[in-house]
Design a protein around this motif. Structure first.
Motif, PDB file in Angstrom:
ATOM      1  N   TYR A 125       6.246  -9.499  -1.565  1.00 54.34           N
ATOM      2  CA  TYR A 125       5.230  -8.347  -1.999  1.00 54.34           C
ATOM      3  C   TYR A 125       5.833  -7.759  -0.465  1.00 54.34           C
ATOM      4  O   TYR A 125       4.767  -7.175   0.109  1.00 54.34           O
ATOM      5  N   GLY A 126       6.675  -7.383   0.550  1.00 55.19           N
ATOM      6  CA  GLY A 126       6.939  -6.893   1.330  1.00 55.19           C
ATOM      7  C   GLY A 126       6.028  -6.878   2.594  1.00 55.19           C
ATOM      8  O   GLY A 126       6.198  -6.488   3.081  1.00 55.19           O
ATOM      9  N   LEU A 127       6.146  -8.879   3.365  1.00 53.61           N
ATOM     10  CA  LEU A 127       5.308  -8.279   3.691  1.00 53.61           C
ATOM     11  C   LEU A 127       5.784  -9.091   5.485  1.00 53.61           C
ATOM     12  O   LEU A 127       6.815 -10.008   4.763  1.00 53.61           O
ATOM     13  N   PRO A 128       5.980  -8.790   6.323  1.00 54.44           N
ATOM     14  CA  PRO A 128       6.497  -9.018   7.642  1.00 54.44           C
ATOM     15  C   PRO A 128       6.159 -10.470   8.008  1.00 54.44           C
ATOM     16  O   PRO A 128       4.833 -10.543   7.536  1.00 54.44           O
ATOM     17  N   ARG A 129       7.059 -11.401   7.929  1.00 52.47           N
ATOM     18  CA  ARG A 129       6.896 -12.601   8.427  1.00 52.47           C
ATOM     19  C   ARG A 129       6.577 -12.963   9.748  1.00 52.47           C
ATOM     20  O   ARG A 129       8.013 -12.526  10.345  1.00 52.47           O
ATOM     21  N   LEU A 130       5.762 -13.621  10.393  1.00 52.46           N
ATOM     22  CA  LEU A 130       6.221 -14.731  11.570  1.00 52.46           C
ATOM     23  C   LEU A 130       6.307 -16.555  11.392  1.00 52.46           C
ATOM     24  O   LEU A 130       5.297 -16.878  10.569  1.00 52.46           O
ATOM     25  N   PHE A 131       6.959 -17.009  12.138  1.00 52.19           N
ATOM     26  CA  PHE A 131       7.167 -18.367  12.186  1.00 52.19           C
ATOM     27  C   PHE A 131       5.821 -19.019  13.297  1.00 52.19           C
ATOM     28  O   PHE A 131       5.719 -18.850  14.126  1.00 52.19           O
ATOM     29  N   PHE A 132       5.253 -20.498  12.340  1.00 53.52           N
ATOM     30  CA  PHE A 132       4.327 -20.601  14.291  1.00 53.52           C
ATOM     31  C   PHE A 132       5.353 -22.730  13.560  1.00 53.52           C
ATOM     32  O   PHE A 132       5.605 -23.090  12.785  1.00 53.52           O
ATOM     33  N   ILE A 133       5.938 -22.633  14.201  1.00 56.70           N
ATOM     34  CA  ILE A 133       6.718 -24.414  14.405  1.00 56.70           C
ATOM     35  C   ILE A 133       6.054 -25.053  14.991  1.00 56.70           C
ATOM     36  O   ILE A 133       5.132 -24.995  16.401  1.00 56.70           O
ATOM     37  N   ASN A 134       4.946 -25.730  14.300  1.00 56.97           N
ATOM     38  CA  ASN A 134       3.834 -26.848  14.443  1.00 56.97           C
ATOM     39  C   ASN A 134       4.380 -27.646  14.801  1.00 56.97           C
ATOM     40  O   ASN A 134       5.767 -28.850  14.816  1.00 56.97           O
ATOM     41  N   LEU A 276      -1.853  -2.982  10.797  1.00 55.00           N
ATOM     42  CA  LEU A 276      -3.569  -2.881  10.371  1.00 55.00           C
ATOM     43  C   LEU A 276      -3.221  -2.708   8.077  1.00 55.00           C
ATOM     44  O   LEU A 276      -2.117  -2.810   7.804  1.00 55.00           O
ATOM     45  N   PRO A 277      -4.258  -2.404   7.803  1.00 55.72           N
ATOM     46  CA  PRO A 277      -4.382  -2.716   6.467  1.00 55.72           C
ATOM     47  C   PRO A 277      -3.719  -1.182   6.169  1.00 55.72           C
ATOM     48  O   PRO A 277      -3.508  -1.300   5.156  1.00 55.72           O
ATOM     49  N   THR A 278      -3.411  -0.153   6.999  1.00 57.85           N
ATOM     50  CA  THR A 278      -3.217   1.142   6.516  1.00 57.85           C
ATOM     51  C   THR A 278      -1.735   0.980   7.191  1.00 57.85           C
ATOM     52  O   THR A 278      -1.503   2.554   6.344  1.00 57.85           O
ATOM     53  N   GLU A 279      -1.082   0.479   7.427  1.00 58.43           N
ATOM     54  CA  GLU A 279      -0.167   0.373   7.928  1.00 58.43           C
ATOM     55  C   GLU A 279       1.071  -0.864   6.835  1.00 58.43           C
ATOM     56  O   GLU A 279       2.145  -0.716   7.191  1.00 58.43           O
ATOM     57  N   ARG A 280       0.407  -1.444   6.160  1.00 63.91           N
ATOM     58  CA  ARG A 280       1.281  -1.702   4.753  1.00 63.91           C
ATOM     59  C   ARG A 280       2.056  -1.023   4.362  1.00 63.91           C
ATOM     60  O   ARG A 280       1.708   0.537   3.575  1.00 63.91           O
TER      61      ARG A 280
END
Ligand SMILES: Nc1nc2c(ncn2[C@@H]2O[C@H](COP(=O)(O)OP(=O)(O)OP(=O)(O)O)[C@@H](O)[C@H]2O)c(=O)[nH]1
Ligand SMILES: [Mg+2]
Length: 692
Positions: A125-134, A276-280
């Motif tokens: 879906y072309g989403l940028p992702r970030l990791f959270f090391i829990n 933002l929703p407009t920046e996707r």
């Protein structure tokens, strides 16, 4: 919750391996933003997100739960996704309506199957992702090892945004590398301290990398950086945002959901740097009747359009249609045009929903996620629009079902009781199907894996109060013949009064592609033509019920080429019986065989499992058709008998530690090997004995 405009909305999903702590992190965020006063725990079954009885009981998430929170004038719609891939229908629909993905990782286990799937979803879906090391507080937590696994195993460029202060039981908080502060959270409150001296050198290195990466954000920043001028915090944030949206790196955060640490730096990033929703990337939609999809931007100032991504039947409010507003706004107490159903729907109440709690709102703005209640015709994947602006958004594509089982219920009346429950369940979940299979006379439940079916059965039980069990389905075998045979059969009965008489001569020939053909070759009125339908009916009945093992007969041409009748004793009934019995007799002596259904299997696994999977398929009498490599994965195509793959989802999971996925599709029928044939006939005999 206030009403928010598009520029103040962020939509963020949490994905990752099961048990990495997604639900716990959402709980920690709710606690840190003061939505809740007491921190719930998955193990105590009292988290906000896992509220469904099945989730509480199993201590896993099953639903994708929307949790809006408010932070620094923004609304962040968090969607807590299930880790199990079995619940793919919840996962995919929800990822689509967000702009950012948080991939949770367990600091003690690093990259897991669920991490790899999260990566795949975000890419689809072309989403940028970030990791959270829990779980930085947990014994054997190892931050730097997990970071190097992100780099080496996933091939992703990590960028540290926080560093842990201490590890395992000494884990105390994090260094915020943007603000350059030591951030601890006490009772959900943020406490900021100067960076401890002993961490200075490590922090300097990480901060320098962060600034350098931020400077790549745009030309202006790059110039300034190369000139040796320091970047302000605002400029760093601006550069990070640009790089994040363009997916040039993946930010890495760390913390502990259970101890509520590391939450504020993450929320700051979401508000400041998440798109933002407009920046996707634009949504794809087409005008009704048109083939071509065009780009639609998320925009408050154009007419309304919204996409229904999920449907739930809520025990209290009724049917809820979850929507993502894409343009304009959806208003309460108004109406909206359902493009797919070509019908106007009333929008009596528009809601924002936090977990199970709906809250009435006046309107939902473009970019927001909410729900509409009691829509009459609307279902998942529908588009709701201003009638002057009809658009049809692309439906969410889900993989085909891979797991089939039969449902056994104590009695016929119970079957009716579960009917309504079944309808409700399948309406909410497109990957679940329940249907009666007339050929094998069983009710079949099909889904994405054993966990999926198990949850569905539990729900059916509690909705209907019927004790239901899952059993292996019967195989819809077929019977046919391998040589031509012909014979005569006389049906004659004399029981005082009027007797019964009918005589038929039948010839059976095997055919290739025709399931059944009936030919009438009787000449000279040896059997009057008026009995032809009865003869055909008799043959068809016999074929339906099978001859050697009770399975449907296929691929035969039946010719009635002669016979005899009696002016008084012959009747439709007599000829039907004669034809039916005659068919069985001729069939049994025409070298009958049993055919089994063969499915085409497409199995996709990481390359290193290829040998195991092929070996296993051969062991299952599979015929390998070929394979296609794509990246580090390989898709193996094979033809396999259905009877061998009822438990394939379980087998593949244990063979590949859950990394394999597969699809199956009916291909054709083939003769079963002789040893299996004997077994099938034996089982049929036993079943017949049990039934009588
Ligand atoms: N020690 C420690 N345990 C944690 C932490 N976060 C979560 N856990 C535990 O890990 C287990 C799983 O947590 P969940 O929040 O349910 O994980 P999830 O990612 O939502 O799992 P699924 O819903 O199945 O995908 C629970 O027993 C939590 O208590 C943490 O920061 N530290
Ligand atoms: Mg969860």
């Amino acid at each position: 919750l206030k009403e928010y405009h598009t520029d103040k909305i962020r939509n963020v999903c949490l994905s990752g391996h099961t048990s990495s702590g997604k639900t716990s992190l959402v709980e920690a965020i709710l606690y840190s933003t003061k939505v809740i006063e007491r921190l719930g725990r998955v193990d105590d079954g009292n988290t906000t997100s896992d509220y469904d009885p099945e989730e509480i009981h199993r201590k896993i998430s099953i639903n994708a739960t929307v949790i809006p929170i408010e932070y620094k004038d923004c609304k962040i719609n968090l969607i807590d996704l299930p880790g199990y891939r079995d619940f793919i229908s919840e996962i995919k629909g929800s990822i689509r309506v967000t702009e950012t993905m948080i991939v949770l990782m367990d600091a003690t286990s690093g990259v897991e199957v669920g991490t790899e799937f999260a990566r795949e979803y975000s890419e689809e879906y072309g989403l940028p992702r970030l990791f959270f090391i829990n779980k930085m507080d947990k014994e054997r937590a190892n931050f730097s090892k997990v970071v190097s696994e992100i780099r080496e195993e996933l091939g992703i460029r990590p960028l540290l945004l926080t560093l842990p202060v201490g590890q395992e039981k000494d884990f105390k908080g994090v260094i915020d590398l943007v603000r350059m502060k030591y951030v601890r959270e006490e009772g959900g409150k943020q406490v900021m301290d100067p960076i401890p001296d002993e961490l200075n050198s490590e922090v300097e290195v990480a901060h320098a990398e962060l600034v350098e990466t931020a400077a790549e954000g745009n030309d202006e920043l790059t110039m300034k950086y190369l000139d040796g001028q320091p970047l302000t915090t605002e400029e760093i944030i601006q550069g990070l945002k640009q790089g994040f949206i363009e997916k040039r790196f993946c930010p890495v955060f760390c913390g502990s959901a259970c101890n509520v640490q590391g939450v504020h730096p993450l929320l700051n990033f979401l508000v400041q740097c998440a798109p933002l929703p407009t920046e996707r990337a634009p949504w794809k939609a087409r005008k009704p009747g048109s083939e071509d999809y065009a780009d639609i931007l998320c925009d408050e100032s154009i007419p309304t359009s919204a996409f229904v991504y999920k449907t739930v039947s809520d025990p209290y409010v009724g049917k809820l249609s979850y929507i993502r507003v894409i343009s304009g706004a959806i208003k309460s107490d108004s109406s909206i045009y359902n493009v797919n159903k070509n019908k106007n729907e009333k929008t009596t109440h528009a809601y924002v929903i936090r977990a199970k709690k709906p809250e009435n709102v006046h309107q939902l703005q473009a970019g927001d996620i909410g729900a509409l209640v009691k829509m009459e015709v609307t279902t998942t994947n529908d588009s709701l629009c201003d009638p002057s602006f009809p658009l049809e958004f692309k439906p969410t594509i889900l993989p085909s079902r891979t797991c089939h089982m039969a449902i056994s219920v104590p009695s016929k009346s119970d079957e009716e009781k579960i009917g309504l429950a079944m309808h409700k369940l399948t309406e909410q979940d497109e990957t679940l199907n329940i249907h009666r299979d007339p050929e094998i006379k069983q009710t079949i439940i099909a889904g994405m894996g054993d966990m999926h079916l198990d949850v569905a059965i539990s729900r059916l039980k509690s909705m209907s109060n019927v004790s239901i069990a899952l059993i292996e389905p019967r195989v819809p075998y077929r019977e046919t013949i391998t040589k031509t045979n012909a014979d005569i059969y006389r049906h004659k009965k004399q029981t005082g009064g009027r007797g019964q008489f009918g005589e038929v001569c039948l010839r059976l020939e095997p055919t290739q592609d025709q399931e059944f053909e009936f030919v009438w070759e009787v000449v000279g009125g040896n059997i009057p033509t008026k009995f032809k339908p009865s003869v055909e009916k008799g043959v068809m009945e016999a074929m339906e019920n099978g001859v050697v093992a009770g399975y449907k007969v296929v691929n035969v041409r039946v010719a009635c080429y002669d016979g005899k009748y009696h002016t008084v004793d012959s009747s439709d009934m007599a000829f039907k019986i004669a034809a039916s019995m005659g068919f069985k007799k001729v069939f049994s002596e025409a070298k009958p065989i049993i055919l089994e259904p063969i499915y085409k299997l497409k199995v996709t696994v990481p390359e290193n499992y290829m040998g195991d999977v092929m070996g296993d398929l051969s062991g299952k009498r599979g015929k390998i058709l070929g394979n296609i490599s794509k990246g580090k994965k390989i898709t193996i195509e094979a033809l396999v008998a259905l009877v061998e793959i009822f438990s394939y989802s379980r087998d593949l999971r244990s063979m590949t530690q859950g990394r394999g996925v597969f699809s199956m599709e009916f291909s054709h029928y083939e003769p079963t090997p002789p040893n299996l044939q004997e077994k099938i006939i034996e089982e049929a005999k036993q079943r017949k004995q049990e039934e009588t």
